[in-house]
Design a protein around this motif. Structure first.
Motif, short mmCIF file in Angstrom:
data_model
loop_
_atom_site.label_atom_id
_atom_site.label_comp_id
_atom_site.label_asym_id
_atom_site.label_seq_id
_atom_site.Cartn_x
_atom_site.Cartn_y
_atom_site.Cartn_z
N TYR A 77 6.30 5.23 -3.36
CA TYR A 77 7.25 5.84 -2.40
C TYR A 77 6.56 6.01 -1.03
O TYR A 77 7.17 5.78 0.01
CB TYR A 77 7.66 7.22 -2.88
CG TYR A 77 8.73 7.34 -3.95
CD1 TYR A 77 9.99 6.76 -3.79
CD2 TYR A 77 8.51 8.12 -5.08
CE1 TYR A 77 10.98 6.94 -4.75
CE2 TYR A 77 9.50 8.32 -6.04
CZ TYR A 77 10.74 7.73 -5.87
OH TYR A 77 11.72 7.93 -6.81
N ASP A 78 5.32 6.48 -1.07
CA ASP A 78 4.59 6.68 0.18
C ASP A 78 4.55 5.40 1.01
O ASP A 78 4.65 5.44 2.23
CB ASP A 78 3.14 7.09 -0.11
CG ASP A 78 2.98 8.60 -0.28
OD1 ASP A 78 3.95 9.34 -0.04
OD2 ASP A 78 1.87 9.03 -0.66
N MET A 79 4.39 4.26 0.32
CA MET A 79 4.30 3.02 1.07
C MET A 79 5.59 2.73 1.82
O MET A 79 5.58 2.18 2.92
CB MET A 79 3.94 1.82 0.18
CG MET A 79 3.51 0.63 1.03
SD MET A 79 3.19 -0.87 0.08
CE MET A 79 4.61 -1.86 0.59
N TYR A 80 6.71 3.14 1.24
CA TYR A 80 7.98 2.95 1.94
C TYR A 80 8.00 3.77 3.25
O TYR A 80 8.40 3.27 4.31
CB TYR A 80 9.14 3.33 1.02
CG TYR A 80 10.52 3.19 1.64
CD1 TYR A 80 10.84 2.12 2.45
CD2 TYR A 80 11.50 4.15 1.40
CE1 TYR A 80 12.11 2.00 3.02
CE2 TYR A 80 12.77 4.03 1.96
CZ TYR A 80 13.06 2.96 2.78
OH TYR A 80 14.30 2.85 3.33
N ALA A 81 7.53 5.01 3.15
CA ALA A 81 7.46 5.86 4.36
C ALA A 81 6.43 5.31 5.35
O ALA A 81 6.66 5.28 6.56
CB ALA A 81 7.13 7.30 3.97
N GLN A 82 5.32 4.84 4.81
CA GLN A 82 4.27 4.30 5.70
C GLN A 82 4.75 3.01 6.38
O GLN A 82 4.42 2.75 7.55
CB GLN A 82 2.98 4.04 4.91
CG GLN A 82 1.79 3.81 5.82
CD GLN A 82 0.53 3.39 5.09
OE1 GLN A 82 0.56 3.02 3.91
NE2 GLN A 82 -0.59 3.45 5.79
N MET A 142 7.84 2.33 7.19
CA MET A 142 8.71 2.80 8.29
C MET A 142 7.84 3.16 9.50
O MET A 142 8.13 2.75 10.63
CB MET A 142 9.51 4.01 7.79
CG MET A 142 10.08 4.94 8.84
SD MET A 142 11.24 4.21 10.03
CE MET A 142 12.72 4.11 9.05
#
Lengths: 355, 355
Positions: free
Chosen positions: B270-275, B277
């Motif tokens: 999930y963090d990678m999705y935010a990162q 962005m």
């Protein structure tokens, strides 16, 4: 003899240190968490349960969190105070409920015309948001973490159609917080009514409209039976709930349990965003199938423009109230300013061109 | 005497069991992970490192994962085989790289005109996606987990503008997999070229266009210097990377370490999705500021329509290939069918009405 005593000393020391290590590894921490929500509340309550369950399994029962719902502690809006006082080590609530105590807490949930959930998660974790949130909560001895996102909330249920700014004048609407202040600038009367009384208030014309969450949680409230217009959102584009932790309690945990707790909260918060998408999707389908009389509408662009202007004026006032308020708002404005162009050429464009 | 012997027995038993428990609690598992990416690769590589670091801290060093990048193992597309063989306990790659071994693996990354990242996470975790992915990998003794999302990928860098379907005819483009097959149906020639040779191929007109990822990872490749048209995406709306685990190795871990590993992967993905962005946002700003000559464009609607038609035809062919393929595609189509209406009235409408 000397050799033997030395050997005994070493063995005793080894035994002592491994016993001490074992005692530390086997020490059980029993924590209590107070949540704003009633027992077995869907989505929000599930997020808290999944977090606690993950902590229990990952820690091999060394950190066990029991959850008290509002039915038990009777203080749904007392979470901040109870966790601050150490009555509970943890809480689950929403940061904007504490705006009466500290205006700055309001900005860590969402705000009208603010960031989308993905933009906001990027801001929290990579754009300085977490640091500003901790700076806000630090004076109270509290740690605050993202606690799950509802996604874009619907603008609410209306008994009559909104065709112009005139239609908002005198409108009695349950819409708390920041957004309530925005619509009051356009002549509406925001009111706050406890959740349990909302349906009756709408049915008996005590209020003309209300906002709650979205299809995920609205249908069980029955609003669709008394208000045929369901408006799309502008006021809470990415409502993020909150895990609150008493800082002293957190500091008593060994490093591994601290990390287990932090990562469990992080995963469960993100999960709630995905679960909200799911619940919204299946309940929107239900609206279309079972309540075809419901009209899903968007405020006309002139109404949206006036709302955005009223919002901008309020934001400018907030900026003057306190240096940290200004710092938080400017950080969010800057971040939205760089993230939105990407959202526009990626997801927005894609949604427009695909079926 | 008997009483004394009994006491000794109890003490010995207690000592034995606590020693055994301690041995189990102190047992260290040293795992090796092979990733498709080069050493210190941004975003993707960071995701793997953060996962391993979280596991290390949460497990109090009981599960330590060392990472081999492609520079070390020399087999970037050999991850599936190496993890299957137990040469590595874990891998980090992308599921669609294995479509030559098993077509069904292709659908767990993304597909042209498919779900957005949030829709897809909801499908994985609440809409049956995880179960179908495990069903696909189970025959190989592998467990597969979401490994981080890039968000919507850009359609690619083009040396000339695309104004009609005619402009795609004969176009040599680096675009692998499913999307390559889609554009070949419109007369283009998809080619695959190793990453290290892409810039030169584009500069020397060996190819006319290429797609890579998005602003987050494209600028460092230098494509903006030789191809002035940067097209928005349609072919990989939500590319999800993959953590692969050898099932036998996973089963040797005690329950707490299994959960630690699963939750660390989940949070880091999930963090990678935010990162992504974040990295897309700051690098898009950089394009606007430092490369104002780059024109960001969207294929005309008639081109998009033809691409979507070609895609639909391919999908219908895939459905006939195997019952599990059909089950996966139909599950995704059903889910996108209920999730997209929500995405449209929530985020899409919000993006359209707000500034």
């Amino acid at each position: 003899m000397f050799k033997h005593a030395f050997k005994t000393l070493i063995i005793s020391t080894l035994m002592f240190s491994s016993t001490a290590a074992m005692a530390e590894m086997e020490k059980t921490y029993r924590w209590r968490l107070a949540e704003t929500w009633p027992k077995d509340f869907p989505v929000f309550g599930y997020t808290v349960k999944s977090m606690a369950q993950r902590v229990k399994v990952m820690s091999n029962d060394r950190l066990v969190i029991t959850i008290d719902s509002k039915n038990k502690h009777k203080a749904p809006l007392g979470i901040f105070d109870m966790v601050r006082a150490g009555q509970y080590q943890m809480g689950h609530s929403a940061s904007y409920y504490w705006k009466g105590k500290d205006l700055n807490t309001m900005f860590f949930t969402t705000r009208p015309f603010g960031m989308t959930a993905t933009e906001q998660y990027a801001w929290f974790y990579y754009g300085g948001g977490m640091e500003l949130m901790q700076k806000t909560y630090q004076p109270y001895g509290l740690l605050s973490f993202p606690g799950g996102n509802t996604g874009n909330q619907m603008g609410g249920w209306f008994r009559k159609e909104i065709n112009s700014v005139e239609d908002l004048k005198g409108l009695k609407m349950r819409i708390p917080g920041f957004a309530g202040e925005v619509i009051s600038k356009l002549g509406a009367s925001p009111v706050n009514i406890p959740a349990g009384e909302l349906y009756t208030a709408l049915e008996r014309n005590t209020i003309d409209a209300l906002e709650w969450v979205g299809p995920s949680l609205d249908l069980r409230m029955g609003f669709q039976k008394v208000a045929p217009f369901y408006y799309t959102g502008w006021h809470e584009p990415a409502t993020e709930l909150q895990f609150l932790i008493n800082e002293k309690a957190f500091n008593t945990l060994p490093k591994d349990l601290q990390e287990i707790l932090v990562i469990a909260m992080r995963a469960s918060a993100y999960d709630m965003y995905a679960q909200s998408m799911h619940e919204n999707a299946i309940n929107l389908e239900k609206i279309h199938k079972e309540h075809p009389e419901i009209q899903i509408k968007t405020f006309p662009s002139n109404v949206m423009l006036k709302l955005q202007q009223a919002n901008d004026e309020l934001i400018e006032q907030f900026k003057k109230s306190d240096p940290l308020t200004k710092e938080i708002i400017e950080s969010q404005e800057h971040y939205q300013g760089i993230a939105r162009p990407w959202t526009r050429i990626s997801d927005q464009t894609y949604l427009e061109i695909s079926q």
